[in-house]
Design an enzyme around this catalytic site. Sequence first.
Site, PDB file in Angstrom:
ATOM      1  CD  GLU A 274      73.859 -19.836  10.194  1.00  0.00           C
ATOM      2  OE1 GLU A 274      73.981 -19.723  11.426  1.00  0.00           O
ATOM      3  OE2 GLU A 274      73.369 -18.962   9.478  1.00  0.00           O
ATOM      4  CG  HIS A 292      74.458 -16.094  12.025  1.00  0.00           C
ATOM      5  ND1 HIS A 292      73.437 -17.012  12.021  1.00  0.00           N
ATOM      6  CD2 HIS A 292      73.898 -14.954  12.493  1.00  0.00           C
ATOM      7  CE1 HIS A 292      72.321 -16.459  12.467  1.00  0.00           C
ATOM      8  NE2 HIS A 292      72.582 -15.194  12.770  1.00  0.00           N
TER       9      HIS A 292
HETATM   10  O1  GLV Z   1      70.749 -13.807  14.104  1.00  0.00           O
HETATM   11  C1  GLV Z   1      70.646 -13.140  15.080  1.00  0.00           C
HETATM   12  C2  GLV Z   1      69.399 -12.978  15.785  1.00  0.00           C
HETATM   13  O2  GLV Z   1      68.402 -13.603  15.391  1.00  0.00           O
HETATM   14  O3  GLV Z   1      69.376 -12.236  16.771  1.00  0.00           O
END
Ligand code: GLV
Length: 341
Positions: A274, A292
């Site tokens: 990412e 995400h």
């Molecule tokens: O991806 C989100 C988290 O790990 O809180």
Amino acid sequence: MTRPKILLLGEIEHAHDAWKAVTDAADVVEPKATNRDEFLAECKSGAFDGVSAIYRTGESAAITGNVDVGFLDALPKSIKFICHRAAGYDQIDVDACTAREICVSNVPTAVNDATADTNMFLILGALRNFPAGMAALRRGEWRGSDLALGHDPRGKILGILGMGGIGRNLADKARAFGMQIRYHNRRKLDPEHEEGAEYVDFETLLKESDVLSLNLPLNPSTRHTISKDQFAIMKPGIVVVNTARGAVMDEAALVEALDSGRVASAGLDVFEDEPKVHEGLLRNDRVLLVPHLGTYTIETTIKMEAFCINNVKKAALEGALITIVPEQRDLEARLLEGRDV
Ligand SMILES: O=CC(=O)O
């Protein structure tokens, strides 16, 4: 009396009242650095001497980099706690923290609902071919010329790999859509936590699931848990969804499995590198792509910040965490024992 010191890496965006209770009782320092080299130099300059606890967001890694050996070696010895404002803590080398007796907390539970909601969205969207229909509409072609019929979730087998808090929350939601739940985990759950979900071995989960959901944490032993060999034995036409971390699955192998038709469609909230997304996923309208956003809601962000703030406050004021990551339970016991002596 000297006030405790906290290092803030990242921002408090919503839970301002909870943070005020911290700043009333402790001094907060923030780095001036704009990149990792500057941050390490700032650490070594003594700017953070006397700090006992760090509050960090995942986004802060854009400046400081990950919490690895180089990061830990630069920190002043006074730092004993790192409170991470996310559920996934793959940015943190927990073994290296344990070796230095630095305790780590993450944010479990608070993320469960929002992540499982996202998970359900991905399952429905990928089963129903919504991305292809939506892309055709935006091209001005209404449904397009060859939109395949979707599938209903009712009666389908949902295989959950990783039956922690998010996996169990997803199971509850998926039951409401009529899905049959199977799971695989390192350990079988107690029956009261299974709520009717059937425990199966890893291979059976791959071979018999209609939808496979990845809900396992990323750490050195779970990287690429799903790769070429696993795709090869999956039920043809399976739907694969991932809200965990991109690297638990080999993205290039997923692209091949989609191209060969072994995987009918996919729903992804997380990616290996990412914010880059594999070209083979971007060009494939059988893949529902979300950048995400699993926990990206006001309510959940407030809960996550408050959870992390409570941990850092207790760390700085009382020298203990409310929650410690599971890998460090022995360290916690050892430190507590030492304190009693
Ligand atoms: O991806 C989100 C988290 O790990 O809180």
